[in-house]
Scaffold this motif. Structure first.
Motif, PDB file in Angstrom:
ATOM      1  N   PRO A   1      17.315  24.105  25.928  1.00  0.00           N
ATOM      2  CA  PRO A   1      18.500  24.062  26.793  1.00  0.00           C
ATOM      3  C   PRO A   1      19.561  25.098  26.439  1.00  0.00           C
ATOM      4  CG  PRO A   1      17.854  21.848  26.118  1.00  0.00           C
ATOM      5  CD  PRO A   1      17.030  22.794  25.303  1.00  0.00           C
TER       6      PRO A   1
ATOM      7  N   ASP B   1      22.629  26.564  40.928  1.00  0.00           N
ATOM      8  CA  ASP B   1      23.239  25.230  40.903  1.00  0.00           C
ATOM      9  C   ASP B   1      22.166  24.146  40.802  1.00  0.00           C
ATOM     10  OD1 ASP B   1      25.745  26.381  41.139  1.00  0.00           O
ATOM     11  OD2 ASP B   1      25.887  26.046  43.300  1.00  0.00           O
ATOM     12  N   GLU B   2      21.076  24.329  41.550  1.00  0.00           N
ATOM     13  CA  GLU B   2      19.976  23.359  41.510  1.00  0.00           C
ATOM     14  C   GLU B   2      19.387  23.251  40.114  1.00  0.00           C
ATOM     15  OE1 GLU B   2      15.397  23.004  43.259  1.00  0.00           O
ATOM     16  OE2 GLU B   2      16.860  24.256  44.291  1.00  0.00           O
ATOM     17  N   LEU B   3      19.339  24.370  39.407  1.00  0.00           N
ATOM     18  CA  LEU B   3      18.781  24.386  38.053  1.00  0.00           C
ATOM     19  C   LEU B   3      19.826  24.125  36.984  1.00  0.00           C
ATOM     20  CD1 LEU B   3      16.412  27.473  38.456  1.00  0.00           C
ATOM     21  CD2 LEU B   3      15.800  25.044  38.505  1.00  0.00           C
ATOM     22  N   ALA B   4      21.034  23.744  37.407  1.00  0.00           N
ATOM     23  CA  ALA B   4      22.143  23.414  36.502  1.00  0.00           C
ATOM     24  C   ALA B   4      22.490  24.576  35.567  1.00  0.00           C
ATOM     25  CB  ALA B   4      21.817  22.158  35.696  1.00  0.00           C
ATOM     26  N   VAL B   5      22.389  25.805  36.095  1.00  0.00           N
ATOM     27  CA  VAL B   5      22.770  26.993  35.331  1.00  0.00           C
ATOM     28  C   VAL B   5      24.241  27.288  35.621  1.00  0.00           C
ATOM     29  CG1 VAL B   5      22.391  29.461  35.007  1.00  0.00           C
ATOM     30  CG2 VAL B   5      20.444  27.920  35.389  1.00  0.00           C
ATOM     31  N   GLU B   6      25.069  27.247  34.587  1.00  0.00           N
ATOM     32  CA  GLU B   6      26.500  27.473  34.768  1.00  0.00           C
ATOM     33  C   GLU B   6      26.875  28.942  34.656  1.00  0.00           C
ATOM     34  OE1 GLU B   6      28.552  24.955  32.050  1.00  0.00           O
ATOM     35  OE2 GLU B   6      27.942  23.094  33.067  1.00  0.00           O
ATOM     36  N   THR B   7      26.104  29.710  33.891  1.00  0.00           N
ATOM     37  CA  THR B   7      26.335  31.144  33.774  1.00  0.00           C
ATOM     38  C   THR B   7      25.029  31.821  33.384  1.00  0.00           C
ATOM     39  OG1 THR B   7      27.710  32.865  32.760  1.00  0.00           O
ATOM     40  CG2 THR B   7      27.007  31.064  31.343  1.00  0.00           C
ATOM     41  N   CYS B   8      24.854  33.070  33.823  1.00  0.00           N
ATOM     42  CA  CYS B   8      23.613  33.777  33.538  1.00  0.00           C
ATOM     43  C   CYS B   8      23.852  35.282  33.569  1.00  0.00           C
ATOM     44  CB  CYS B   8      22.529  33.407  34.556  1.00  0.00           C
ATOM     45  SG  CYS B   8      22.821  34.083  36.221  1.00  0.00           S
TER      46      CYS B   8
END
Length: 258
Positions: free
Chosen positions: A11, A75-82
């Motif tokens: 995670p 958003d679907e994958l709960a990624v807040e920043t990339c």
């Protein structure tokens, strides 16, 4: 949209989202996966209307819509920043996303991209549309490598190019889908808002790109508050494919890959 996740699964792993050009499919980034997957959780996806994300597109489809779709996937994958890496049209998506959802983007890499579509690029797309409408998908697919790769690189890869042509024709989307995606590129213009992009951005361009003048990338990098330009002499429009090792080294250094 169809997506794939490669690399680290913990995670806490930093995330990289890869966005392709006009072809729109995830497998465009296959040469980059080994290097990136060692350090990152890597997300690739087929853009709406391409590959395994077949769908009809609205008549006024725009780059802003593509950016919203990429944001919805994160958003679907709960990624807040990339980190975001985009090639050509994919780079336009990244630039638009950096404006619309700045908190999502840590670092941005755009490859042979631009802030406003250049008249030369419009001429190239006019020719490609004419091939599609007046001759058909086979001619359109056969011409595509001419815009992607340098002649010297293609000369020794006739078998590979034939395989790519066959695959492209077998999975060719409806003509109206291709035309609406091209229309989104033709209408793209963020010249006035480029200085509002806060993310550190690596702009990679090649002088021998026959589709997008390298001056577009030079101007883009100059106007980005945290822009950095890497201007390569050779590699063509798809320089990540023609020189994957060199491309990976540039991106790795920018993303601080150990």
């Amino acid at each position: 949209m169809h997506y794939e996740v490669h690399g680290r699964t913990d995670p806490a792993a930093p995330v990289v989202l890869l966005s392709s050009g006009l072809g729109g499919v995830a497998h465009y980034w296959t040469p980059q996966l080994p290097a990136l997957a060692r350090t990152f959780r890597v997300i690739t996806y087929d853009q709406r209307g391409t590959g395994r994300s077949s769908d009809s597109l609205p008549q006024d489809y725009a780059i802003a819509d593509m950016a919203a779709e990429a944001a919805a996937l994160l958003d679907e994958l709960a990624v807040e920043t990339c980190h975001f890496i985009g090639h050509a049209l994919g780079g336009l998506i990244g630039l638009r996303l950096a404006l619309d959802r700045p908190a999502l983007i840590d670092r941005l890499v755009v490859v042979n991209a631009w802030a406003k579509t250049h008249p030369h690029t419009l001429r190239c797309f006019a020719a490609r549309k004419s091939l599609l409408l007046n001759t058909g998908p086979a001619a359109y697919v056969a011409a595509q490598p001419l815009f992607l790769y340098p002649a010297w690189w293609m000369a020794d890869r006739t078998g590979w190019l034939a395989e790519q042509d066959a695959a492209g024709l077998a999975h060719f989307p409806p003509a109206h889908t291709v035309l609406r995606r091209i229309g989104a590129i033709e209408a793209f213009d963020i010249e006035a808002t480029v200085p509002a992009i806060a993310a550190p951005t690596l702009v990679i361009a090649t002088r021998d790109d026959v589709l997008v003048p390298s001056t577009c990338s030079v101007r883009l990098a100059e106007r980005l508050p945290q822009g950095r330009l890497e201007l390569l002499d050779h590699g063509g429009h798809a320089c990540n494919i023609t020189d994957p090792a060199g491309f990976d080294a540039l991106v790795g250094a920018f993303l601080r890959v150990e």
